[in-house]
Design a protein around this motif. Structure first.
Motif, PDB file in Angstrom:
ATOM      1  N   LEU A 245       3.409   2.686   5.716  1.00 29.26           N
ATOM      2  CA  LEU A 245       1.914   2.675   5.705  1.00 29.26           C
ATOM      3  C   LEU A 245       0.943   2.412   7.283  1.00 29.26           C
ATOM      4  N   ASP A 246       2.020   1.668   7.934  1.00 35.92           N
ATOM      5  CA  ASP A 246       1.382   1.641   9.272  1.00 35.92           C
ATOM      6  C   ASP A 246       1.491   3.023   9.853  1.00 35.92           C
TER       7      ASP A 246
ATOM      8  N   TYR B 179      -1.948   7.398  12.352  1.00 34.08           N
ATOM      9  CA  TYR B 179      -2.076   9.127  12.473  1.00 34.08           C
ATOM     10  C   TYR B 179      -3.449   9.470  11.477  1.00 34.08           C
ATOM     11  N   ASN B 180      -4.107   8.357  11.213  1.00 33.13           N
ATOM     12  CA  ASN B 180      -5.385   8.823  10.510  1.00 33.13           C
ATOM     13  C   ASN B 180      -5.405   9.579   9.323  1.00 33.13           C
ATOM     14  N   ILE B 181      -4.347   9.488   8.533  1.00 35.19           N
ATOM     15  CA  ILE B 181      -4.273  10.028   7.235  1.00 35.19           C
ATOM     16  C   ILE B 181      -5.222   9.332   6.323  1.00 35.19           C
TER      17      ILE B 181
ATOM     18  N   GLN C 286      -3.415   2.718  -4.457  1.00 36.71           N
ATOM     19  CA  GLN C 286      -4.323   3.682  -3.948  1.00 36.71           C
ATOM     20  C   GLN C 286      -4.831   2.851  -2.392  1.00 36.71           C
ATOM     21  N   TYR C 287      -4.320   3.255  -1.302  1.00 34.89           N
ATOM     22  CA  TYR C 287      -4.873   2.874   0.029  1.00 34.89           C
ATOM     23  C   TYR C 287      -5.712   3.977   0.709  1.00 34.89           C
ATOM     24  N   ILE C 288      -6.931   3.485   1.077  1.00 32.26           N
ATOM     25  CA  ILE C 288      -8.023   4.091   1.597  1.00 32.26           C
ATOM     26  C   ILE C 288      -7.936   3.681   3.099  1.00 32.26           C
ATOM     27  N   LEU C 289      -8.143   4.514   4.374  1.00 33.62           N
ATOM     28  CA  LEU C 289      -8.183   4.223   5.610  1.00 33.62           C
ATOM     29  C   LEU C 289      -9.605   3.749   6.038  1.00 33.62           C
ATOM     30  N   ASN C 290      -9.467   2.527   6.613  1.00 33.00           N
ATOM     31  CA  ASN C 290     -10.768   1.882   6.991  1.00 33.00           C
ATOM     32  C   ASN C 290     -10.658   1.382   8.523  1.00 33.00           C
ATOM     33  N   GLU C 291     -11.365   2.207   9.525  1.00 33.55           N
ATOM     34  CA  GLU C 291     -11.123   1.866  10.827  1.00 33.55           C
ATOM     35  C   GLU C 291      -9.698   1.562  11.160  1.00 33.55           C
TER      36      GLU C 291
ATOM     37  N   TYR D 241      -5.173   0.552   6.570  1.00 36.50           N
ATOM     38  CA  TYR D 241      -5.354   0.948   5.078  1.00 36.50           C
ATOM     39  C   TYR D 241      -5.561  -0.484   4.365  1.00 36.50           C
ATOM     40  N   GLU D 242      -6.534  -0.263   3.393  1.00 39.86           N
ATOM     41  CA  GLU D 242      -7.020  -1.081   2.420  1.00 39.86           C
ATOM     42  C   GLU D 242      -6.710  -0.871   1.133  1.00 39.86           C
ATOM     43  N   LEU D 243      -6.033  -1.650   0.326  1.00 42.59           N
ATOM     44  CA  LEU D 243      -5.750  -1.148  -1.239  1.00 42.59           C
ATOM     45  C   LEU D 243      -7.170  -1.294  -1.860  1.00 42.59           C
ATOM     46  N   ASN D 244      -7.394  -0.022  -2.150  1.00 42.75           N
ATOM     47  CA  ASN D 244      -8.629   0.173  -2.929  1.00 42.75           C
ATOM     48  C   ASN D 244      -8.500  -0.033  -4.432  1.00 42.75           C
ATOM     49  N   GLU D 245      -7.679   0.748  -5.018  1.00 45.62           N
ATOM     50  CA  GLU D 245      -7.503   0.341  -6.387  1.00 45.62           C
ATOM     51  C   GLU D 245      -5.743   0.387  -6.777  1.00 45.62           C
TER      52      GLU D 245
END
Length: 196
Positions: free
Chosen positions: A128-129, A134-136, A151-156, A159-163
């Motif tokens: 995850l880190d 590497y901006n995936i 589902q994790y979405i990259l934010n700045e 990763y934030e758990l989106n759903e």
């Protein structure tokens, strides 16, 4: 004495992709994590393999016109000291230059890991880190026992758990718009096995 010190210094340096690629085939799959060789053992559970196959089928059906799908084993070369082996990855067709004789050299659009007891910590924390570093843009973790997808979405750069998707909930992604299936779609396609 000097040559011994030189050897010690060389041994302490992080391994590179070239070191990784020159390993003798001992039947074990490895990853290179920040210059450290990590064995990926034991072999994945049969359900892990079936989930991977069904997920690949669903992604291929929905995304084949926009994305190239790769299934393990494939070297994802993120730097000279970072080579991972994700279970699946999607690469937009506009990034086809990242596909080389060595593997995928650069950040794909989606990486998927299917959890197993031997890889849980690595997938939930280390990878995850790494994938965030590497901006995936998107990272999916699938739990084949509890039958859900995180589902994790990259934010700045984090990763934030989106759903969390379960049962009949259709997976939706702002990055991978062609993905449209549920966890029931995946798991209903897997037969029951009396000894599992």
């Amino acid at each position: 004495m000097q040559s011994k010190k030189k050897k010690d210094v060389i041994r302490e340096e992080p391994l590179t992709y070239e070191d990784y690629a020159s390993l003798a085939d001992d039947g074990v799959q490895y990853e290179l994590a920040d210059g450290i060789l990590q064995a990926m053992t034991p072999a994945p559970h049969p359900i892990h393999q079936l989930v991977s196959q069904e997920l690949a089928y669903q992604l291929k059906q929905g995304c084949k016109n926009e994305y190239i799908l790769f299934v393990a084993p494939i070297d994802l070369i993120l730097s000279k000291h970072e080579v991972r082996q994700p279970d699946l990855l999607l690469l937009h067709t506009s990034k086809s230059e990242l596909v080389t004789n060595r593997g995928i050299e650069g950040s794909p659009d989606l990486v998927v890991e299917i959890l197993s007891p031997s890889s849980m910590k690595r997938d939930r924390k280390d990878k995850l880190d790494t994938y965030a570093k590497y901006n995936i843009p998107e990272y999916w973790l699938i739990d084949p026992v509890q039958k859900f997808l995180e589902q994790y979405i990259l934010n700045e750069a984090i990763y934030e758990l989106n759903e969390v998707y379960m049962h009949d909930e259709t997976i939706k992604s702002c990055h991978i718009k062609c993905a449209a299936f549920s966890m029931n779609t995946i798991f209903n396609a897997i037969p029951e096995f009396p000894n599992l």
